[in-house]
Write a protein that holds these residues in place. Sequence first.
Motif, PDB file in Angstrom:
ATOM      1  N   GLY A 191       0.872  -1.172   0.000  1.00 57.14           N
ATOM      2  CA  GLY A 191       0.000   0.000   0.000  1.00 57.14           C
ATOM      3  C   GLY A 191       0.905   1.216   0.000  1.00 57.14           C
ATOM      4  O   GLY A 191       1.872   1.266   0.765  1.00 57.14           O
ATOM      5  N   ALA A 215      -5.618  14.157   4.891  1.00 56.83           N
ATOM      6  CA  ALA A 215      -6.376  12.915   5.032  1.00 56.83           C
ATOM      7  C   ALA A 215      -5.611  11.954   5.936  1.00 56.83           C
ATOM      8  O   ALA A 215      -4.423  11.714   5.722  1.00 56.83           O
ATOM      9  N   TYR A 216      -6.288  11.423   6.950  1.00 52.22           N
ATOM     10  CA  TYR A 216      -5.705  10.372   7.786  1.00 52.22           C
ATOM     11  C   TYR A 216      -5.901   9.067   7.019  1.00 52.22           C
ATOM     12  O   TYR A 216      -7.037   8.599   6.870  1.00 52.22           O
ATOM     13  N   THR A 217      -4.805   8.532   6.510  1.00 49.04           N
ATOM     14  CA  THR A 217      -4.906   7.405   5.598  1.00 49.04           C
ATOM     15  C   THR A 217      -4.370   6.138   6.249  1.00 49.04           C
ATOM     16  O   THR A 217      -3.231   6.105   6.715  1.00 49.04           O
ATOM     17  N   GLU A 218      -5.213   5.131   6.274  1.00 49.87           N
ATOM     18  CA  GLU A 218      -4.837   3.859   6.887  1.00 49.87           C
ATOM     19  C   GLU A 218      -4.285   2.939   5.794  1.00 49.87           C
ATOM     20  O   GLU A 218      -4.874   2.828   4.720  1.00 49.87           O
ATOM     21  N   VAL A 219      -3.152   2.313   6.074  1.00 48.85           N
ATOM     22  CA  VAL A 219      -2.597   1.367   5.099  1.00 48.85           C
ATOM     23  C   VAL A 219      -2.983  -0.031   5.565  1.00 48.85           C
ATOM     24  O   VAL A 219      -2.681  -0.421   6.694  1.00 48.85           O
ATOM     25  N   LEU A 220      -3.655  -0.767   4.689  1.00 47.28           N
ATOM     26  CA  LEU A 220      -4.228  -2.052   5.107  1.00 47.28           C
ATOM     27  C   LEU A 220      -3.325  -3.235   4.790  1.00 47.28           C
ATOM     28  O   LEU A 220      -3.497  -4.310   5.336  1.00 47.28           O
ATOM     29  N   SER A 221      -2.363  -3.048   3.874  1.00 48.83           N
ATOM     30  CA  SER A 221      -1.527  -4.175   3.463  1.00 48.83           C
ATOM     31  C   SER A 221      -0.355  -4.360   4.431  1.00 48.83           C
ATOM     32  O   SER A 221      -0.008  -3.451   5.179  1.00 48.83           O
ATOM     33  N   LYS A 274      -5.967  -1.065  -0.779  1.00 49.17           N
ATOM     34  CA  LYS A 274      -4.806  -1.183   0.103  1.00 49.17           C
ATOM     35  C   LYS A 274      -4.718  -0.020   1.085  1.00 49.17           C
ATOM     36  O   LYS A 274      -3.930  -0.047   2.021  1.00 49.17           O
ATOM     37  N   THR A 275      -5.492   1.025   0.816  1.00 45.53           N
ATOM     38  CA  THR A 275      -5.497   2.164   1.742  1.00 45.53           C
ATOM     39  C   THR A 275      -6.929   2.634   1.920  1.00 45.53           C
ATOM     40  O   THR A 275      -7.787   2.370   1.080  1.00 45.53           O
ATOM     41  N   LYS A 276      -7.126   3.359   3.019  1.00 49.38           N
ATOM     42  CA  LYS A 276      -8.488   3.798   3.322  1.00 49.38           C
ATOM     43  C   LYS A 276      -8.383   5.088   4.128  1.00 49.38           C
ATOM     44  O   LYS A 276      -7.552   5.192   5.039  1.00 49.38           O
ATOM     45  N   ILE A 277      -9.189   6.073   3.760  1.00 49.52           N
ATOM     46  CA  ILE A 277      -9.142   7.344   4.490  1.00 49.52           C
ATOM     47  C   ILE A 277     -10.114   7.288   5.663  1.00 49.52           C
ATOM     48  O   ILE A 277     -11.302   7.042   5.473  1.00 49.52           O
TER      49      ILE A 277
END
Lengths: 321, 250
Positions: free
Chosen positions: A111, A139-145, B213-216
């Motif tokens: 990601g 933007a507070y962006t979450e990396v999921l991978s 793979k990413t989410k705000i």
Amino acid sequence: MSILIYAEQQNGKVAKSAKELASYAKAYADKTGQDVVAVGAGLEDADSLFQYGVSKVLNVNDDTLKTFNAFAHAQMVAQAAGQQGADLILISDSNDAVYMGPILADKLDAGYVSHVIGLPEDGGNFTVKRKVFSNKGIAYTEVLSDKKLLRLAKNSFGMLENPVAGSVEDFAPDVDKSVYETYKVTKVDKATGKVSLTDADIIVSAGRGLKGPENWGMVEELADVLGAATACSKPVADMGWRPHTEHVGQTGKQVAPNLYIAIGISGAIQHLAGVNGSKNMLVINNDPEAPFFKAADYGVVGDAFEVVPKLIEKLKAFKNQ
Amino acid sequence: MKILFLMSSVPDTTSKINFTDNDTKFDESGIQYVINPHDEFGLTKAMQIKEKTGAELVVLNVGTAKTEPVIRKVLAIGADKAVRIDADPKDSYFTAVQIAHYINNHDEFDLIIAGKESLDYNGGMVHGLVAGMTSKKFINAVMGLELKDNNMVEVAREIDGGKEFIETSLPLIIGGQKGLVKEEELRIPNMRGIMMARKKPLEVLPAVEAAVKTKIDKFEKPAPKGAIKLVDKDNLDELIDLLHNEAKVI
Ligand SMILES: Cc1cc2nc3c(=O)[nH]c(=O)nc-3n(C[C@H](O)[C@H](O)[C@H](O)COP(=O)(O)OP(=O)(O)OC[C@H]3O[C@@H](n4cnc5c(N)ncnc54)[C@H](O)[C@@H]3O)c2cc1C
Ligand SMILES: Nc1ncnc2c1ncn2[C@@H]1O[C@H](COP(=O)(O)O)[C@@H](O)[C@H]1O
């Protein structure tokens, strides 16, 4: 586990951007109990990174790889990440790294977040702040991978000394060098002896208020006195008063120096979007209602043709002290 | 020759940016959408190539029905047909999977033109991810492109402090930007183009299954600047003092 940074070089020396990446990586590594490893090609002063918290530098000593090729360097960084078991990889926002970023993200199946401006937030998820809408939002962006690739916005973290004992190791990745033939560089045009916009700590920028290209002498002189780079607003580049490479703003170059000086620039929203990441902004404009005054830190209301020459004289005196 | 133009539809550059739903969503009210400014240079370049070589030009967008007016604008400027993959482009990876899937099923394009970055979420990655997923060549920040004989191309890419010229061959994906064509050459739709665009095909395809793979999680606005310090033009010593002692920049 390690955090890996991609350390670029400039004339053989470790680039400033690499030291900022190292500082960022070290600050996060200290929270998570990791070390910071750097990978780069032809770093003559690789050990200078120890000062910023890097405990191992993988230095590639291969003449071909010393020249940038996005596909070759993506392979080099991906292999370093594999060898070091690094899940978090950091790159700068130089033109080269920006080009390589998505190629590397694809190789790593990572990601990828660009324009990152803060350390990962505390808490369970891996979330970073990044700039969106051309500096108009965050933007507070979450990396999921599992694998994460971050591109740090220049000057958003700063260089923090944090010396550690380190080692420099030769690294010989198995890179398919045919890409240098696939993308054959035939010529490089680079202004020499001038501070480039991307590296500059100070930028002196001027707009349509200067009336014509013949009046740029004082802009260049002010830049010289300050060791600064020169820039301009979009109409100035469109009219051919200055080269396109100097155009800053939302559709030009995004810059974030320590000091941005805007002379005879009104401060249109598209201009501000490219420069308001600057640490400090000084505006010189003869119209007290110019919108730029609302966005700046320091301002002088006055005629540029009067203020700038005076400022040059005063700065020369100040520098000679 | 066939050209694929990847078009990102973004808020007009004069838009004020606000967030809604407890700062979890971008506030679309009152927003006008336009062709991403970086993409416009590539679109004009594509039109120039089309006019010179008779190439076919297809525009592709991953978006909801809301992007259709902007797609129609590209058709009005001169693209021959449009494809919209019906999905909300949630993150760049998801968007790239959609585009790569289309390209892999229509592997007939000699040149695929994107912009270097979308001016909404500023990812700067969809083009390069697509290149990886389709195993195609890719050059970013392209500020000049010339077609040569035998499928060869000469490309100028922006580097820090200058330009680098690269010789390569088609097929190729580029991330275009300013410089690719002159500012005054940029095309805007005319009446005739707008009329013709109504009759051109706009195919809507379903999205393929893909992860993100990413989410705000949330948005915020940049902290407002403190008040400006104005210095009298006859007292520039004070300015130098502020820059030296307060801002510590000189
Ligand atoms: C899609 C789009 C994208 C754009 N992208 C960009 C971008 O990336 N970058 C960008 O810069 N613009 C961009 N623009 C253009 C932007 O909207 C403005 O038109 C532009 O920034 C104005 O340039 P300027 O401030 O030099 O000129 P002006 O707006 O004409 O301002 C000149 C200023 O100089 C001052 N002045 C005049 N005489 C003097 C004097 N003697 N001494 C001191 N001050 C003086 C005036 O008070 C005025 O404030 C974009 C526009 C669009 C539509
Ligand atoms: N939703 C989309 N549909 C089609 N092309 C896109 C889309 N998003 C991005 N692109 C293309 O990829 C480029 C880079 O986008 P980004 O990675 O979002 O900054 C853009 O300039 C477009 O050419």
